[in-house]
Design an enzyme around this catalytic site. Structure first.
Site, PDB file in Angstrom:
ATOM      1  N   TYR A 342      34.809  38.048  39.663  1.00  0.00           N
ATOM      2  CA  TYR A 342      33.893  39.169  39.911  1.00  0.00           C
ATOM      3  C   TYR A 342      32.607  39.085  39.090  1.00  0.00           C
ATOM      4  O   TYR A 342      31.828  40.040  39.084  1.00  0.00           O
ATOM      5  CB  TYR A 342      34.558  40.505  39.537  1.00  0.00           C
ATOM      6  N   CYS A 370      39.322  22.573  36.396  1.00  0.00           N
ATOM      7  CA  CYS A 370      38.435  21.671  37.150  1.00  0.00           C
ATOM      8  C   CYS A 370      37.789  22.417  38.309  1.00  0.00           C
ATOM      9  O   CYS A 370      38.094  22.158  39.479  1.00  0.00           O
ATOM     10  CB  CYS A 370      39.238  20.511  37.694  1.00  0.00           C
TER      11      CYS A 370
END
Ligand code: LLP
Length: 464
Positions: A342, A370
């Site tokens: 968010y 990653c």
């Protein structure tokens, strides 16, 4: 809610003003000498003892927030149905249950958790946009206080399950009040286009259908308009919309004895942000619920636990690239998803206070995963920590551990509860073995890979 990106570079140390000012108590942590503590427990020491990432919760703060919430509504008939999704740990749920809290649950798993923690079934409301038959059966069998219906289809399904099990139930209609709120788009739930609830225009039809189903009683109306709301006015508007429908429902013979306005009461994530104004909400709701002769139900989650928890993480690397400083830590979005998901702002505070003469930099605090979205903060003014330093990510008590995942084979963090200078592990760190213990490698009946696979659902040979 979002961090601003920022250019990097050195700056005067005035920028490094105490990040806890002006009111450290709102974030539960304190500076004690050069150390950061949570209810008397030295957080750097805790990280050394238990490793990182580790969640730490101050149970006194959880209880104080619950009391403050209840206290704001003194004289109003109120059930506080704590939203289990914010943090469903048994140690938190059982403390809240002991103080009289109910629970808002949205899955069979949360319902089972709430019951296990001692929440009385009569104080549990079961919401959720996609309840399965198995979950409806569990709710019916547990005799929860109310099942909140999301659609005419769910009503028919619940009635069929009640008939099959010979059960009755109190239900509420989760109404979509079509109220626009000011929060992150993913946290808005009460607008017309959202997937939640029954549209106003459908209330008549659904309630007529309910009237023909003697196993089900229409006991209330509910809504949840969104999360991390900063002001009370939208809740008040939602109350007015819900209360408008009550006279006609009662005239049609439905008892309708409660109104549930959901959760969504926001918390400060930064020292400059105000706390949610419960006083204004309570003052506006008291005459309304009294006038309508209903009980009020509220479902706070974040308000109760958000600022009672921190996530401890250790710096594993730091580097400078294209004029930007990256501090890489051992917690990532698998542990705390909110910043990546968010763009949420969580304060980051060193557990050993830097010297006032240390310079402050603009830097990115990155996780080890990653995925380029894996940041805990971007463009943040912080003292440049050293490799091995422990940082506390504040306001992590809600939607932290409850949203954690094991992506990249990362075991779930350890959880600790503190009180009066004492710390207890309330969930040991998951082990890598835990991650694959229940995985099965099929032993196919043919030696040629890809041929002769058993039909879907057939047990693998090593599971027989
Ligand atoms: N009741 C219902 C029906 C809800 O859907 C929610 C939250 C609550 C109560 C509690 O809301 P609260 O008081 O905690 O704002 N993952 C997001 C939050 C999603 C909340 C979803 N529903 C986050 O990390 O901000």
């Amino acid at each position: 809610m979002s961090d601003s990106g920022g250019a990097s570079g050195r700056s005067p140390r005035a920028d490094a003003a105490d990040p806890l000012s002006p009111d450290p108590t709102r974030f539960s942590v304190r500076r004690s000498g050069g150390r950061l503590t949570l209810d008397g427990v030295d957080l750097a020491e805790l990280a050394s003892d238990l490793g990182t990432p580790t969640y730490v919760y101050a149970i006194r703060q959880v209880c104080a927030r619950y009391r403050a919430f209840r206290g704001a509504f003194t004289g109003v008939p109120l059930t506080v149905a704590y939203a289990v999704k914010a943090n469903g740990h048994q140690a938190i749920l059982s403390a809240l249950a002991a103080m009289g809290a109910g629970a808002d649950v949205v899955s069979g798993g949360e319902l089972t958790r709430a019951l296990a923690a001692g929440v009385p079934p009569s104080r549990i409301v079961f919401s959720g946009v996609g309840k399965t038959d198995a979950e409806l059966d569990l709710a019916l069998g547990s005799e929860v206080g109310a099942i909140h219906l999301e659609s005419a289809g769910e009503l028919a399904r619940l009635d069929a399950r009640a008939a099959a099990l010979g059960r009755t139930a109190r239900v509420g209609l989760r109404v979509n009040p079509d109220i626009v709120v000011d929060t992150h788009a993913s946290l808005k739930t009460g607008e017309r286009t959202s997937k939640f609830g029954i549209a106003f225009a459908e209330i008549g039809e659904v309630s007529r259908s309910l009237a023909m189903r003697p196993r089900l009683t229409l006991a209330g109306l509910s809504c949840h308009i969104g999360s991390q709301l900063k002001t009370a006015d939208r809740h008040i508007a939602a109350a007015d919309r819900l209360l408008e429908s009550i006279p006609s429902l009662r005239a049609a013979g439905h008892p309708v004895d409660y109104v549930d306005l959901g959760g969504g009461m926001g918390i400060p994530y930064q020292p400059t942000e105000p706390d949610f104004d419960l006083g204004t909400l309570a003052a506006a709701l008291a005459p309304r619920v009294r006038g309508a002769a209903v009980e009020l139900v509220l479902e706070p989650g974040r308000f109760i636990v958000g600022n009672a928890g921190v996530l401890l993480t250790r710096v594993v690397d730091r580097k400078r690239r294209a004029g930007r400083w990256f501090v890489v830590v051992d917690a990532g979005y698998t542990d705390l998803a909110r910043p990546a998901l968010y763009g949420a702002h969580h304060m980051i505070v060193p557990c050993r206070w830097p010297s006032p003469t240390d310079p402050c930099l603009t830097l990115d605090v990155a996780g080890p995963i990653c995925d380029s979205s894996d940041f805990l903060a971007r463009g943040r003014r912080l003292h440049l920590p050293a490799v091995g330093d422990v940082l506390a990510i504040l306001s992590a008590g809600a939607y932290g551990m409850s949203m954690a995942s094991t992506f990249c084979a990362r075991p779930l963090p350890c959880e600790v509860m503190v009180r009066d200078g004492e710390a207890r592990v309330i969930r040991p760190r998951q082990t890598v073995d835990d991650l694959h213990r229940t995985e099965a490698v099929p032993n196919w009946s043919t030696s040629e890979p890809g041929r002769g696979n058993p039909p879907h659902g057939a047990p693998a040979e090593n599971q027989k």
